[in-house]
Design a protein around this motif. Structure first.
Motif, short mmCIF file in Angstrom:
data_model
loop_
_atom_site.label_atom_id
_atom_site.label_comp_id
_atom_site.label_asym_id
_atom_site.label_seq_id
_atom_site.Cartn_x
_atom_site.Cartn_y
_atom_site.Cartn_z
N ALA A 151 -6.91 -37.95 112.53
CA ALA A 151 -5.47 -38.24 112.63
C ALA A 151 -5.23 -39.74 112.55
O ALA A 151 -4.38 -40.22 111.79
N LEU A 152 -6.01 -40.49 113.33
CA LEU A 152 -5.86 -41.95 113.35
C LEU A 152 -6.20 -42.56 111.99
O LEU A 152 -5.49 -43.46 111.52
N SER A 153 -7.25 -42.09 111.34
CA SER A 153 -7.62 -42.70 110.06
C SER A 153 -6.57 -42.41 108.99
O SER A 153 -6.28 -43.25 108.15
N ARG A 154 -5.93 -41.24 109.06
CA ARG A 154 -4.85 -40.94 108.10
C ARG A 154 -3.63 -41.83 108.35
O ARG A 154 -3.03 -42.34 107.42
N ILE A 155 -3.28 -42.01 109.61
CA ILE A 155 -2.13 -42.85 109.96
C ILE A 155 -2.42 -44.31 109.58
O ILE A 155 -1.57 -44.99 108.99
N ASN A 156 -3.63 -44.76 109.87
CA ASN A 156 -3.99 -46.16 109.59
C ASN A 156 -4.18 -46.45 108.11
O ASN A 156 -4.18 -47.61 107.71
N ALA A 157 -4.31 -45.41 107.30
CA ALA A 157 -4.45 -45.61 105.85
C ALA A 157 -3.09 -45.97 105.23
O ALA A 157 -3.02 -46.44 104.11
N GLN A 158 -2.01 -45.73 105.98
CA GLN A 158 -0.67 -46.06 105.49
C GLN A 158 -0.18 -47.34 106.17
O GLN A 158 -0.71 -47.75 107.19
N MET A 159 0.85 -47.93 105.58
CA MET A 159 1.47 -49.09 106.21
C MET A 159 2.01 -48.67 107.58
O MET A 159 2.52 -47.55 107.72
N ASP A 160 1.91 -49.55 108.56
CA ASP A 160 2.40 -49.24 109.90
C ASP A 160 3.87 -48.85 109.84
O ASP A 160 4.68 -49.53 109.19
N ILE A 161 4.21 -47.75 110.51
CA ILE A 161 5.58 -47.22 110.48
C ILE A 161 6.59 -48.25 111.01
O ILE A 161 7.72 -48.33 110.53
N GLU A 162 6.19 -49.09 111.96
CA GLU A 162 7.09 -50.13 112.50
C GLU A 162 7.40 -51.17 111.42
O GLU A 162 8.51 -51.67 111.33
N GLU A 163 6.42 -51.46 110.59
CA GLU A 163 6.56 -52.41 109.48
C GLU A 163 7.53 -51.85 108.44
O GLU A 163 8.34 -52.58 107.87
N LYS A 164 7.46 -50.54 108.21
CA LYS A 164 8.32 -49.91 107.20
C LYS A 164 9.81 -50.04 107.54
O LYS A 164 10.65 -50.05 106.65
N LYS A 165 10.10 -50.13 108.84
CA LYS A 165 11.50 -50.24 109.28
C LYS A 165 12.22 -51.41 108.61
O LYS A 165 13.41 -51.34 108.33
N LYS A 166 11.48 -52.51 108.35
CA LYS A 166 12.08 -53.72 107.77
C LYS A 166 12.66 -53.47 106.38
O LYS A 166 13.50 -54.22 105.91
N TYR A 167 12.17 -52.44 105.70
CA TYR A 167 12.59 -52.18 104.32
C TYR A 167 13.71 -51.14 104.23
O TYR A 167 14.27 -50.92 103.16
N ALA A 168 14.01 -50.50 105.35
CA ALA A 168 14.93 -49.36 105.32
C ALA A 168 16.39 -49.76 105.45
O ALA A 168 16.73 -50.66 106.22
N THR A 169 17.23 -49.09 104.69
CA THR A 169 18.68 -49.23 104.84
C THR A 169 19.12 -48.39 106.03
O THR A 169 19.97 -48.76 106.82
N TYR A 170 18.53 -47.17 106.11
CA TYR A 170 18.85 -46.23 107.19
C TYR A 170 17.54 -45.78 107.84
O TYR A 170 16.61 -45.40 107.14
N ILE A 171 17.50 -45.84 109.17
CA ILE A 171 16.34 -45.34 109.90
C ILE A 171 16.78 -44.09 110.65
O ILE A 171 17.66 -44.16 111.51
N ILE A 172 16.18 -42.97 110.27
CA ILE A 172 16.51 -41.71 110.94
C ILE A 172 15.35 -41.38 111.88
O ILE A 172 14.25 -41.07 111.44
N GLU A 173 15.62 -41.49 113.18
CA GLU A 173 14.57 -41.24 114.16
C GLU A 173 14.39 -39.73 114.33
O GLU A 173 15.35 -39.01 114.60
N ASN A 174 13.16 -39.28 114.11
CA ASN A 174 12.88 -37.85 114.22
C ASN A 174 11.90 -37.62 115.36
O ASN A 174 10.71 -37.43 115.15
N THR A 175 12.45 -37.64 116.57
CA THR A 175 11.59 -37.45 117.74
C THR A 175 12.03 -36.21 118.54
O THR A 175 11.37 -35.83 119.50
N GLY A 176 13.13 -35.60 118.13
CA GLY A 176 13.64 -34.43 118.87
C GLY A 176 13.46 -33.14 118.08
O GLY A 176 12.47 -32.97 117.37
N SER A 177 14.46 -32.29 118.20
CA SER A 177 14.39 -30.97 117.54
C SER A 177 14.82 -31.08 116.08
O SER A 177 15.38 -32.10 115.65
N ILE A 178 14.60 -29.99 115.33
CA ILE A 178 15.05 -29.95 113.93
C ILE A 178 16.58 -30.01 113.88
O ILE A 178 17.15 -30.65 113.01
#
Length: 196
Positions: A151-178
């Protein structure tokens, strides 16, 4: 027509978001699905086989073998990307042209997991990031049956999700229900349609 890039990290809920946006009335294309369809193309397979003969069982591509080769060798990954990415971009451009002809006021969503990493995010009017913090990404991957290390190696193979926030126009937080995700995307959809 409004052309919007959709991205996220592994296990942030990007595929679920795609489906919700499509149900709301957006036109959606998924780069991963385009890649899978390219692997059905005999010309593409021939080209891949030239560079990765070890990923083939006779004439059949073993996608798991190919994934493990490119996952462990950045140089080989670049070779595969140089074969696949231009073809994916061609398919996306063709699709966008068709959508525009069908519906000039469409909201077209192009879903690409590595859009920020590859720089293709610059082609889109706006970027939606489906966001979940790293702990939740890990938790979701463990529930899917991944080992902690994998799980960690798959996550670390991508750019850090916190870093991606800088490029986003809209950040949709998906931490709850569908349902919660659906509500956020419905609100966003109303805004996108109004701006068209």
């Amino acid at each position: 027509m409004k052309v919007i890039g959709l991205t996220g990290g592994i296990a942030t809920g990007k595929s679920t978001a795609e489906k919700i946006l499509q149900d709301l009335g957006c036109f959606v294309i998924d780069a991963d699905k385009v890649v899978h369809s390219l692997y059905e193309n005999s010309e593409v397979l021939k080209e891949v086989k030239t560079h990765f003969p070890e990923a083939f069982e006779e004439d059949k591509l073993d996608k798991k073998k190919l994934a493990s080769i490119i996952f462990n060798d950045p140089e080989k990954r670049k070779i595969l990307e140089s074969i696949i990415h231009p073809k994916v971009n061609q398919e996306i451009d063709k699709w966008l042209k068709e959508v525009k002809e069908k519906n000039p006021n469409a909201v077209a969503i192009v879903s690409v997991p590595l859009m920020i990493e590859t720089g293709s995010y610059k082609k889109y009017d706006e970027i939606i990031l489906i966001y979940a913090p790293k702990e939740i990404q890990i938790e979701r991957l463990l529930k899917k049956g991944f080992a902690q290390e994998e799980a960690l190696s798959r996550i670390n193979a991508q750019m850090d999700i916190e870093e991606k926030k800088k490029y986003a126009t809209y950040i949709i937080e998906n931490t709850g229900s569908i349902e919660d995700l659906k509500r956020k995307l419905e609100d966003l959809y109303k805004k996108l349609v109004k701006d068209c």
